[in-house]
Design an enzyme around this catalytic site. Structure first.
Site, PDB file in Angstrom:
ATOM      1  N   TYR A  72      47.330  47.770  50.472  1.00  0.00           N
ATOM      2  CA  TYR A  72      46.329  47.656  49.415  1.00  0.00           C
ATOM      3  C   TYR A  72      46.274  46.188  48.967  1.00  0.00           C
ATOM      4  CZ  TYR A  72      42.909  49.866  46.474  1.00  0.00           C
ATOM      5  OH  TYR A  72      41.715  50.254  45.922  1.00  0.00           O
ATOM      6  N   LEU A  73      46.058  45.354  49.952  1.00  0.00           N
ATOM      7  CA  LEU A  73      46.201  43.906  49.761  1.00  0.00           C
ATOM      8  C   LEU A  73      45.145  43.333  48.814  1.00  0.00           C
ATOM      9  CD1 LEU A  73      46.932  42.799  53.446  1.00  0.00           C
ATOM     10  CD2 LEU A  73      48.529  43.602  51.699  1.00  0.00           C
ATOM     11  N   HIS A  74      45.566  42.405  47.981  1.00  0.00           N
ATOM     12  CA  HIS A  74      44.652  41.696  47.088  1.00  0.00           C
ATOM     13  C   HIS A  74      44.881  40.197  47.263  1.00  0.00           C
ATOM     14  CE1 HIS A  74      48.264  41.256  44.735  1.00  0.00           C
ATOM     15  NE2 HIS A  74      48.361  42.563  44.562  1.00  0.00           N
TER      16      HIS A  74
ATOM     17  N   HIS B  68      48.440  38.891  47.685  1.00  0.00           N
ATOM     18  CA  HIS B  68      49.001  38.988  49.042  1.00  0.00           C
ATOM     19  C   HIS B  68      48.366  37.934  49.952  1.00  0.00           C
ATOM     20  CE1 HIS B  68      49.390  43.321  47.637  1.00  0.00           C
ATOM     21  NE2 HIS B  68      50.627  43.011  47.966  1.00  0.00           N
TER      22      HIS B  68
ATOM     23  N   GLY C 295      55.891  37.285  46.141  1.00  0.00           N
ATOM     24  CA  GLY C 295      55.191  36.857  44.926  1.00  0.00           C
ATOM     25  C   GLY C 295      56.106  36.901  43.713  1.00  0.00           C
TER      26      GLY C 295
ATOM     27  N   SER D 143      48.410  45.859  43.047  1.00  0.00           N
ATOM     28  CA  SER D 143      47.730  46.987  43.708  1.00  0.00           C
ATOM     29  C   SER D 143      47.520  48.118  42.712  1.00  0.00           C
ATOM     30  CB  SER D 143      48.566  47.486  44.884  1.00  0.00           C
ATOM     31  OG  SER D 143      48.786  46.425  45.786  1.00  0.00           O
TER      32      SER D 143
END
Ligand code: PAF
Length: 287
Positions: A34-36, A39, A149, A188
């Protein structure tokens, strides 16, 4: 970009790349998908620093407690692959639960002390699950650099401790928190927030900004307990925020402190629930 589902296949691919191009640096970004943009920033950092970039997407059951959101953890394979491609990722490792845990694991990696507080206290067993899966992933990918992160600042402290204690041949690269324009840290889990909760969740970044300003402008000694009280009062202005913790600890040891000036760096760490969604955020202040 290659998409790999099996451990042996991934190992072979990395081995081949290393023998074809001697001395290449392998960068690794472990995720639960559920990459944003957060990421993406890790993948971009890996791309800049390394010759081969490996992304893993695996929602690790071992790090979720019995009443947590494992079954509803958001997933979007298509979008994840698009983000991976746009950031120039070379290999996406997408294992199934059966591939990663073909039998119940009898080996758990457990880091002590640095896991005692914050999410370690409110999510018992969580960091055992993280440390175990990250160890497995490091053994599978064998990266030179691994990118994480800073939103999960305790996770970085735990993994760094594990790498140091177990002499793992990988360098941990912490990357700064990516925020929406209005200050909300990307996560996410933000997708769970109802509009009103999304609005109120801005109290997290505003509490951190307020605290940082207070610390920087304050003359003379300042107690961690005073700052903690100010942060809690700020968050309590939101009618729906439910504080899990708002703690001030030395960083990266995560030990309690009294006088903020007694350590070179400390973290203001928050975990707050908005409805059913628990968000974390933090800032680290270095003198
Ligand atoms: O930060 C995460 O997404 C996870 O904890 C990690 C490091 C991928 C391990 O499952």
């Amino acid at each position: 970009m290659q998409i790999i589902h099996h451990i042996q296949e991934l190992r072979q691919l990395v081995r081949e790349a290393k023998s074809a191009r001697g001395g290449i640096k392998v960068g690794f970004v472990p995720t639960m998908g559920y990459l944003h943009q957060g990421h993406a920033s890790l993948l971009e950092a890996a791309r800049k620093q390394c010759d081969l970039v490996v992304l893993s997407i695996f929602v690790n059951p071992l790090q979720f407690g019995p009443n947590e959101d494992l079954s509803r953890y958001p997933r979007d394979e298509e979008r994840d692959l698009a983000v991976a491609k746009a950031t120039g990722t070379d290999i996406v490792f997408f294992p199934s639960v059966e591939e990663m845990y073909p039998r119940p694991t009898k080996t758990i990696v457990s880091v002590i002390e640095v896991t005692e507080r914050l999410c370690g206290a409110s999510r018992p067993g969580h960091f055992d699950g993280v440390a175990t899966v990250v160890t497995k992933l490091f053994n599978i990918v064998q990266p030179d650099y691994a990118f994480f992160g800073m939103k999960d600042a305790q996770q970085i402290a735990v993994i760094q401790q594990m790498v140091d204690d177990l002499n793992m041949p990988v360098e941990i690269v912490p990357c700064k928190i990516v925020r929406e324009e209005d200050g909300l840290a990307l996560s996410s889990r933000n997708v769970y927030l109802e509009p009103e909760e999304r609005e109120q969740a801005l109290i997290l970044s505003s509490a951190l900004n307020m605290a940082e300003k207070l610390v920087r402008e304050h003359k003379g000694p300042l107690l961690a307990s005073e700052l903690q009280e100010a942060v809690k009062q700020h968050i309590d202005q939101s009618s729906i925020a439910e504080i899990d913790y708002a703690d001030i600890l030395a960083y990266p040891s995560l030990e309690p402190i009294t006088d903020l000036r007694s350590v070179p760096a400390f973290i203001i760490a928050l975990a707050v629930k908005f409805g059913k969604t628990r968000l974390i955020d933090n800032t680290i202040i270095r003198w």
